[in-house]
Design an enzyme around this catalytic site. Sequence first.
Site, PDB file in Angstrom:
ATOM      1  N   GLU A   1       0.807  -1.222   0.000  1.00 36.79           N
ATOM      2  CA  GLU A   1       0.000   0.000   0.000  1.00 36.79           C
ATOM      3  C   GLU A   1       0.844   1.278   0.000  1.00 36.79           C
ATOM      4  O   GLU A   1       0.329   2.358  -0.278  1.00 36.79           O
ATOM      5  CB  GLU A   1      -0.962  -0.003   1.190  1.00 36.79           C
ATOM      6  CG  GLU A   1      -2.109  -0.996   1.004  1.00 36.79           C
ATOM      7  CD  GLU A   1      -3.040  -1.063   2.202  1.00 36.79           C
ATOM      8  OE1 GLU A   1      -2.690  -0.517   3.273  1.00 36.79           O
ATOM      9  OE2 GLU A   1      -4.112  -1.675   2.068  1.00 36.79           O
TER      10      GLU A   1
ATOM     11  N   GLU B   1       6.546 -22.013   7.803  1.00 39.04           N
ATOM     12  CA  GLU B   1       7.188 -21.136   8.794  1.00 39.04           C
ATOM     13  C   GLU B   1       8.245 -21.868   9.616  1.00 39.04           C
ATOM     14  O   GLU B   1       9.060 -21.247  10.286  1.00 39.04           O
ATOM     15  CB  GLU B   1       6.145 -20.526   9.732  1.00 39.04           C
ATOM     16  CG  GLU B   1       5.547 -21.494  10.729  1.00 39.04           C
ATOM     17  CD  GLU B   1       4.612 -20.790  11.711  1.00 39.04           C
ATOM     18  OE1 GLU B   1       4.786 -21.029  12.917  1.00 39.04           O
ATOM     19  OE2 GLU B   1       3.726 -20.031  11.288  1.00 39.04           O
TER      20      GLU B   1
END
Length: 298
Positions: A82, A113
Amino acid sequence: MFEDLETEKSNPKTTNLDEMDNYEILRIINQEDSTIAVAIAENLLEINNIIDNCLMAIKNKARVIYVGAGTSGRVAVVDAVETVPTFGVKPGVFLPLIAGGEKAFFNATENVEDYEEDGKKDLLKNNVISSDYVIGVTASGRTPYVKGALLKAREIGCKTALICNVKDPVLKDFSDIVVSLRTGPEVITGSTRMKAGTSQKMVLNMISTVTMVKLGKTYKNYMVDVKIMNKKLEERATRIISEITGLDTSRSKEYLIKADMKPKLAILMILSGKEKEACTFALSKSEILNEALKLLKN
């Protein structure tokens, strides 16, 4: 031990969650979410120090690299992406690395992960240099993928930081600055997509926003470097020019077009009364609009 983490404990307020009516569940979620701002407030000095390092990295033509897995990685991607339309920065100035790569943003691939080596590899794959700033984001403060990235970053010579949701994170030894957002047990035990994830998003918003403000990406509280990528953003840019300069929207649109759809350049042309070439040169000397104005007046 993992089960001893604050984020993994059961919340006494929601022991009978499945027996509550909808409104009661909503009330408790809302009540729990209201504590997030307090947890962040306790870390403002550390967050400020992180911002100083972000500014240093970007001024040195380096990058701010977010590293996370699962929710933390997705939150990092959202914040980094963004910055491009909002502040007009090039893609990659804020670079998000998520365990499992792009596909992990849309699909739950939670096992990825666990691989410390992947964190190291992803950093190397993106040609990290010592002036880059690496920020690990992990609710538990122990995620192996994030550990691998922080270890490799330190090895390369990068400054590092950790944003987590526990008091004493395992990865503190690999981070120059630690932000411990102690949001406590979740409404649903262990569901760190809730308070923990929300707190991380809020902090990353703070980091990227203040960094961009200090780099001159705003004038007053307007996003003058907004990148025009659609009709809505074009209308927003026109309105920003109009509100700052006092011109009507029709004239503001004319200046925006004349300035190659760059709102800051259009504003500088109007406020200074100078031609595009002179204003472009002034902005090449300083991206901060007030400073560019002073240069044109001297």
